[in-house]
Scaffold this motif. Sequence first.
Motif, PDB file in Angstrom:
ATOM      1  N   PRO A  69     -47.261 -11.296  20.458  1.00  0.00           N
ATOM      2  CA  PRO A  69     -48.109 -11.709  19.335  1.00  0.00           C
ATOM      3  C   PRO A  69     -49.230 -12.683  19.696  1.00  0.00           C
ATOM      4  CG  PRO A  69     -46.076 -12.934  19.282  1.00  0.00           C
ATOM      5  CD  PRO A  69     -45.962 -11.951  20.415  1.00  0.00           C
ATOM      6  N   GLU A  70     -49.176 -13.282  20.890  1.00  0.00           N
ATOM      7  CA  GLU A  70     -50.193 -14.270  21.264  1.00  0.00           C
ATOM      8  C   GLU A  70     -50.502 -14.164  22.743  1.00  0.00           C
ATOM      9  OE1 GLU A  70     -49.275 -18.318  19.968  1.00  0.00           O
ATOM     10  OE2 GLU A  70     -47.949 -17.487  18.444  1.00  0.00           O
ATOM     11  N   ILE A  71     -51.787 -14.325  23.073  1.00  0.00           N
ATOM     12  CA  ILE A  71     -52.201 -14.391  24.472  1.00  0.00           C
ATOM     13  C   ILE A  71     -53.428 -15.293  24.556  1.00  0.00           C
ATOM     14  CG2 ILE A  71     -53.621 -12.302  24.408  1.00  0.00           C
ATOM     15  CD1 ILE A  71     -52.355 -11.797  27.301  1.00  0.00           C
ATOM     16  N   TYR A  72     -53.424 -16.182  25.535  1.00  0.00           N
ATOM     17  CA  TYR A  72     -54.508 -17.152  25.679  1.00  0.00           C
ATOM     18  C   TYR A  72     -54.989 -17.179  27.124  1.00  0.00           C
ATOM     19  CZ  TYR A  72     -52.541 -18.720  21.277  1.00  0.00           C
ATOM     20  OH  TYR A  72     -52.073 -18.755  20.000  1.00  0.00           O
ATOM     21  N   THR A  73     -56.277 -17.330  27.283  1.00  0.00           N
ATOM     22  CA  THR A  73     -56.880 -17.452  28.603  1.00  0.00           C
ATOM     23  C   THR A  73     -56.758 -18.897  29.077  1.00  0.00           C
ATOM     24  OG1 THR A  73     -58.496 -15.771  28.001  1.00  0.00           O
ATOM     25  CG2 THR A  73     -58.996 -17.119  29.932  1.00  0.00           C
ATOM     26  N   LEU A  74     -56.317 -19.069  30.315  1.00  0.00           N
ATOM     27  CA  LEU A  74     -56.305 -20.397  30.930  1.00  0.00           C
ATOM     28  C   LEU A  74     -57.557 -20.475  31.788  1.00  0.00           C
ATOM     29  CD1 LEU A  74     -52.574 -20.680  32.054  1.00  0.00           C
ATOM     30  CD2 LEU A  74     -53.659 -21.715  30.066  1.00  0.00           C
ATOM     31  N   SER A  75     -58.534 -21.229  31.324  1.00  0.00           N
ATOM     32  CA  SER A  75     -59.805 -21.262  32.031  1.00  0.00           C
ATOM     33  C   SER A  75     -59.719 -22.036  33.341  1.00  0.00           C
ATOM     34  CB  SER A  75     -60.898 -21.851  31.139  1.00  0.00           C
ATOM     35  OG  SER A  75     -60.504 -23.130  30.676  1.00  0.00           O
ATOM     36  N   ASP A  76     -58.877 -23.048  33.380  1.00  0.00           N
ATOM     37  CA  ASP A  76     -58.764 -23.871  34.576  1.00  0.00           C
ATOM     38  C   ASP A  76     -57.361 -24.448  34.635  1.00  0.00           C
ATOM     39  OD1 ASP A  76     -59.876 -24.905  36.856  1.00  0.00           O
ATOM     40  OD2 ASP A  76     -60.865 -26.598  35.879  1.00  0.00           O
ATOM     41  N   LEU A  77     -56.658 -24.224  35.715  1.00  0.00           N
ATOM     42  CA  LEU A  77     -55.324 -24.799  35.861  1.00  0.00           C
ATOM     43  C   LEU A  77     -55.466 -26.224  36.386  1.00  0.00           C
ATOM     44  CD1 LEU A  77     -53.350 -21.835  37.463  1.00  0.00           C
ATOM     45  CD2 LEU A  77     -53.417 -22.539  35.078  1.00  0.00           C
ATOM     46  N   THR A  78     -54.969 -27.183  35.602  1.00  0.00           N
ATOM     47  CA  THR A  78     -55.027 -28.587  36.015  1.00  0.00           C
ATOM     48  C   THR A  78     -53.671 -29.241  35.790  1.00  0.00           C
ATOM     49  OG1 THR A  78     -55.811 -29.271  33.822  1.00  0.00           O
ATOM     50  CG2 THR A  78     -57.483 -28.817  35.475  1.00  0.00           C
ATOM     51  N   VAL A  83     -49.944 -26.056  27.998  1.00  0.00           N
ATOM     52  CA  VAL A  83     -49.827 -24.612  28.123  1.00  0.00           C
ATOM     53  C   VAL A  83     -49.384 -23.993  26.807  1.00  0.00           C
ATOM     54  CG1 VAL A  83     -48.624 -22.742  29.333  1.00  0.00           C
ATOM     55  CG2 VAL A  83     -49.348 -24.762  30.584  1.00  0.00           C
ATOM     56  N   TYR A  84     -48.546 -24.714  26.069  1.00  0.00           N
ATOM     57  CA  TYR A  84     -48.019 -24.178  24.823  1.00  0.00           C
ATOM     58  C   TYR A  84     -47.658 -25.331  23.909  1.00  0.00           C
ATOM     59  CZ  TYR A  84     -44.954 -21.662  21.588  1.00  0.00           C
ATOM     60  OH  TYR A  84     -44.374 -21.139  20.471  1.00  0.00           O
ATOM     61  N   SER A  85     -47.844 -25.111  22.623  1.00  0.00           N
ATOM     62  CA  SER A  85     -47.487 -26.115  21.635  1.00  0.00           C
ATOM     63  C   SER A  85     -46.974 -25.405  20.394  1.00  0.00           C
ATOM     64  CB  SER A  85     -48.720 -26.953  21.280  1.00  0.00           C
ATOM     65  OG  SER A  85     -48.419 -27.848  20.241  1.00  0.00           O
ATOM     66  N   ARG A  86     -45.974 -26.004  19.777  1.00  0.00           N
ATOM     67  CA  ARG A  86     -45.426 -25.441  18.542  1.00  0.00           C
ATOM     68  C   ARG A  86     -44.982 -26.600  17.663  1.00  0.00           C
ATOM     69  NH1 ARG A  86     -40.038 -21.749  18.146  1.00  0.00           N
ATOM     70  NH2 ARG A  86     -39.083 -23.480  17.097  1.00  0.00           N
TER      71      ARG A  86
END
Length: 117
Positions: A69-78, A83-86
């Motif tokens: 149901p959800e997909i997000y682009t990680l533009s820069d790994l730091t 990464v996720y919040s609920r």
Amino acid sequence: MNWFVAKVVYQIICGNGNHTPQFDEQIRLISAGTKKDALAKAHEIGLQEQYAFKNHQEELVQWKFINVPEIYTLSDLTDGMEVYSRIEEPGDPKSYMAWLQTKSAQLQEHPLVELHN
């Protein structure tokens, strides 16, 4: 290649399903060229990782893939990036906080042991 975060959801069904509905929401890190490719890859992972086993009462327990149901682009790994919040709205906040403290204490005592809910 780009990095994406995908939520893969399974329904946990025990026996004939006459129990409180349970869903396993897994957050997966996906490497793909495009968001469309990442979605397809996450969907394939969901299908491939469905499984079933017999519990101690000889009832079939299944992890049935539902969807992504959800997909997000990680533009820069730091380091330290979110990464996720609920937002959690527990019925009993004191019990929820006690559970969090217990899980944290267990993790601090045994950092190399996998702890489950």
